[in-house]
Design an enzyme around this catalytic site. Structure first.
Site, mmCIF file in Angstrom:
data_model
loop_
_atom_site.group_PDB
_atom_site.id
_atom_site.type_symbol
_atom_site.label_atom_id
_atom_site.label_comp_id
_atom_site.label_asym_id
_atom_site.label_seq_id
_atom_site.Cartn_x
_atom_site.Cartn_y
_atom_site.Cartn_z
ATOM 1 C CE LYS A 22 -1.862 1.434 4.066
ATOM 2 N NZ LYS A 22 -1.447 3.191 4.166
ATOM 3 C CG ASN A 23 2.426 2.766 3.506
ATOM 4 O OD1 ASN A 23 1.341 2.982 3.219
ATOM 5 N ND2 ASN A 23 3.232 2.492 4.863
ATOM 6 C CB CYS A 117 -3.692 11.660 11.933
ATOM 7 S SG CYS A 117 -3.549 9.869 11.479
ATOM 8 N NE ARG A 122 0.861 10.259 10.786
ATOM 9 C CZ ARG A 122 0.440 9.266 10.276
ATOM 10 N NH1 ARG A 122 -0.851 8.699 10.206
ATOM 11 N NH2 ARG A 122 1.326 8.496 9.249
ATOM 12 C CG ASP A 305 2.985 1.371 9.673
ATOM 13 O OD1 ASP A 305 2.447 2.069 10.471
ATOM 14 O OD2 ASP A 305 3.197 1.477 8.282
ATOM 15 N NE ARG A 397 -6.838 4.598 5.674
ATOM 16 C CZ ARG A 397 -5.675 5.098 6.632
ATOM 17 N NH1 ARG A 397 -5.980 5.238 7.798
ATOM 18 N NH2 ARG A 397 -4.456 5.381 5.894
HETATM 19 C C1 UD1 Z 1 4.659 6.667 6.551
HETATM 20 C C2 UD1 Z 1 3.692 5.201 6.216
HETATM 21 C C3 UD1 Z 1 3.185 5.009 7.561
HETATM 22 C C4 UD1 Z 1 4.310 4.614 8.605
HETATM 23 C C5 UD1 Z 1 5.153 5.841 8.760
HETATM 24 C C6 UD1 Z 1 6.366 5.406 9.712
HETATM 25 C C7 UD1 Z 1 2.839 5.859 4.007
HETATM 26 C C8 UD1 Z 1 1.695 6.316 3.140
HETATM 27 N N1 UD1 Z 1 2.621 5.752 5.385
HETATM 28 O O1 UD1 Z 1 4.003 7.723 6.913
HETATM 29 O O2 UD1 Z 1 2.250 3.827 7.241
HETATM 30 O O3 UD1 Z 1 3.860 4.509 9.755
HETATM 31 O O4 UD1 Z 1 5.718 6.167 7.441
HETATM 32 O O5 UD1 Z 1 6.870 4.326 9.181
HETATM 33 O O6 UD1 Z 1 3.895 5.836 3.611
HETATM 34 N N2 UD1 Z 1 6.901 14.063 11.364
HETATM 35 C C9 UD1 Z 1 7.117 15.613 11.736
HETATM 36 N N3 UD1 Z 1 7.144 16.153 10.473
HETATM 37 C C10 UD1 Z 1 6.910 16.107 9.352
HETATM 38 C C11 UD1 Z 1 6.670 14.748 8.970
HETATM 39 C C12 UD1 Z 1 6.678 13.832 9.777
HETATM 40 O O7 UD1 Z 1 7.237 15.739 12.666
HETATM 41 O O8 UD1 Z 1 6.957 17.068 8.429
HETATM 42 C C13 UD1 Z 1 6.919 13.150 12.328
HETATM 43 C C14 UD1 Z 1 5.569 12.359 12.340
HETATM 44 O O9 UD1 Z 1 4.448 13.005 13.204
HETATM 45 C C15 UD1 Z 1 5.804 11.223 13.067
HETATM 46 C C16 UD1 Z 1 7.386 10.749 12.584
HETATM 47 O O10 UD1 Z 1 7.934 12.007 11.872
HETATM 48 O O11 UD1 Z 1 6.071 11.119 14.294
HETATM 49 C C17 UD1 Z 1 7.429 9.881 11.157
HETATM 50 O O12 UD1 Z 1 6.440 10.256 10.378
HETATM 51 P P1 UD1 Z 1 6.753 9.912 8.704
HETATM 52 O O13 UD1 Z 1 7.830 8.916 8.390
HETATM 53 O O14 UD1 Z 1 6.608 11.224 8.228
HETATM 54 O O15 UD1 Z 1 5.256 9.197 8.441
HETATM 55 P P2 UD1 Z 1 4.439 9.126 7.062
HETATM 56 O O16 UD1 Z 1 5.418 9.394 6.076
HETATM 57 O O17 UD1 Z 1 3.329 10.228 7.130
#
Ligand code: UD1
Length: 417
Positions: A22-23, A117, A122, A305, A397
């Site tokens: 999915k991701n 979320c 996030r 995850d 999802r």
């Molecule tokens: C992706 C995955 C999700 C997985 C996550 C961590 C997808 C669609 N989803 O989510 O399934 O759980 O990686 O492996 O690929 N953060 C910030 N600022 C930012 C971005 C992130 O503070 O600009 C923080 C987030 O709140 C979180 C951490 O960084 O605490 C990791 O988030 P991130 O790796 O960005 O998750 P996603 O890419 O949204």
């Protein structure tokens, strides 16, 4: 509203084919926006999130549709609308991934902020930091991010933290920027590597994906490609966890075990026997489940995850386990639900102390997010009696035909309308 009813039915046994990731698929679909051409993805999982991305790409003016059971075509030559509206983005955070490609190709985009979320605050500040460094002007307007740039310029960007979608978003944008971009502290997840592979075939010039330093030399334009999405490492891990929780023997096929190493390591530490082949993993249970300590971390660490599913296994271990969540705040919403099933779990800050019990009892429980719901199903498969999981749209999802796949392994699981 649909519910899933699981009745503990003894050990799961058999082999099961994993769907496409999915991701990975979501980011690959967004990347198709970079080229004024048609791209084709195969092995795409039939999921709500994929449909949500197709809907968003269509709203942007692309022709984006299923052309086979697991095949999607995205023709982004007709993209004309540069706004991703709240109604579509709020359904799925990964929608924010369209910002980088739109900004890079068209010089402007307006994308709704994904907002809060269920699994903690996030933010997208690291995505925005990257776009700003590439020379984009940003404006936050009524819940929307408005980004503009005549042409993005390469830059050196050090992320403050590890972000998967942030790395992907900025990496996509940098492919069409002028000059060289260096991303430091980049995420190393397999989904970043897979996106880089697709971008390379689209004509991008980049190296280093899979390490924490990615170098991208911008090119003038990209072309459409055909790409096969790799197997879903989290779905594979979930099915293996279900195998262990029920003391069964499960083989998952269609996934690269190298993507699952930290998960396999923990399942082994719990007492599972694991054998790998180039395209799959076989798990067999022997003896009691052992307690372990686990800390979630960015790849190659233990994936957040998989946290809920492993916790479900540990509720049945001999002794006390500690599960520490370091990637997201507030990702323990499955804990009260597992407690309803008789699990002995005490929360303290970012850690859950899990003392194994002899038996879980089926109970009505509520899915709170995608992976939490997977954890509840794993627990339900190992419990005595019926577990009724409500709000199963969360599971749809991210898991394709989950009941069918588990039934193939001997589970007693059904959906009720
Ligand atoms: C992706 C995955 C999700 C997985 C996550 C961590 C997808 C669609 N989803 O989510 O399934 O759980 O990686 O492996 O690929 N953060 C910030 N600022 C930012 C971005 C992130 O503070 O600009 C923080 C987030 O709140 C979180 C951490 O960084 O605490 C990791 O988030 P991130 O790796 O960005 O998750 P996603 O890419 O949204």
């Amino acid at each position: 509203m649909d519910r899933i009813v699981v009745r503990g039915n003894g050990p799961l046994r058999g082999a099961v084919e994993v769907s496409g990731s999915k991701n990975a698929a979501l980011a690959l679909m967004a990347s198709a926006l970079l080229a004024p051409a048609e791209s084709q993805l195969t092995n795409v999982p039939r999921l709500r999130d994929v449909n949500a991305m197709l809907e968003l790409l269509t709203a942007l003016g692309a022709r984006a549709e299923w052309t086979g059971p697991h095949e999607v075509v995205i023709d982004a030559s007709s993209v004309g609308e540069l706004e991703a509206p709240y109604e579509l983005v709020r359904k799925m955070r990964a929608s924010f991934l369209v910002l980088g490609p739109l900004l890079a190709r068209f010089g402007s985009a307006r994308v709704s902020e994904p907002g809060g979320c269920a699994i903690g605050v996030r933010p997208v500040d690291q995505h925005l930091k990257g776009f700003e460094a590439l020379g984009s002007k940003l404006r936050l307007d009524h819940g929307y991010v408005e980004a503009t740039a005549t042409r993005l310029r390469g830059a050196s960007i050090a992320f403050d933290l590890n972000t998967v979608n942030g790395t992907q978003n900025v990496m996509m944008a940098a492919c069409l920027a002028e000059g060289e971009t260096v991303l430091e502290n980049a995420a190393r997840e397999p989904e970043v590597v897979e996106l880089a592979e697709m971008l390379l075939r689209m004509g991008a010039d980049l190296s280093g994906a899979g390490s924490d330093r990615i170098v991208i030399r911008g090119v003038e334009s990209l072309r459409g490609v055909r790409h096969r999405v790799s197997g879903d490492r989290i779905e594979a891990g979930t099915l293996l966890a279900a195998g262990l929780a029920t003391r069964g023997e499960v083989s998952v096929e269609g996934v690269d075990p190298a993507f699952l190493e930290s998960t396999l390591e923990k399942l082994r530490a719990c007492g599972a026997t694991i054998e790998t082949s180039p395209t799959g993993v076989r798990l067999a249970s022997e003896g009691p489940i052992k307690a372990v300590r686990v800390v979630t971390a960015p790849f190659p660490g233990f994936p957040t995850d998989m946290q809920a599913q492993l916790m479900a296994v540990l509720t049945l271990a001999q002794g006390s386990s500690v599960v520490t969540e370091r990637v997201f705040e507030n990702r323990f919403m499955h804990v009260p639900e597992l407690q309803r099933m008789g699990a002995d779990i005490a929360l303290s800050g970012r850690s859950a102390h899990v003392t194994g019990v002899r038996q879980l009892m089926g109970a009505p429980v509520m899915a709170t997010d995608l992976r939490a719901s997977a954890g509840l199903i794993v627990a339900g498969l190992a419990a005595e009696g019926d577990t009724v999981v409500s709000r199963v749209y969360h599971i749809d999802r991210g898991y394709e035909r989950i009941e069918e796949k588990l039934r193939g392994l001997g589970a007693d699981i059904r959906r009720e309308g």
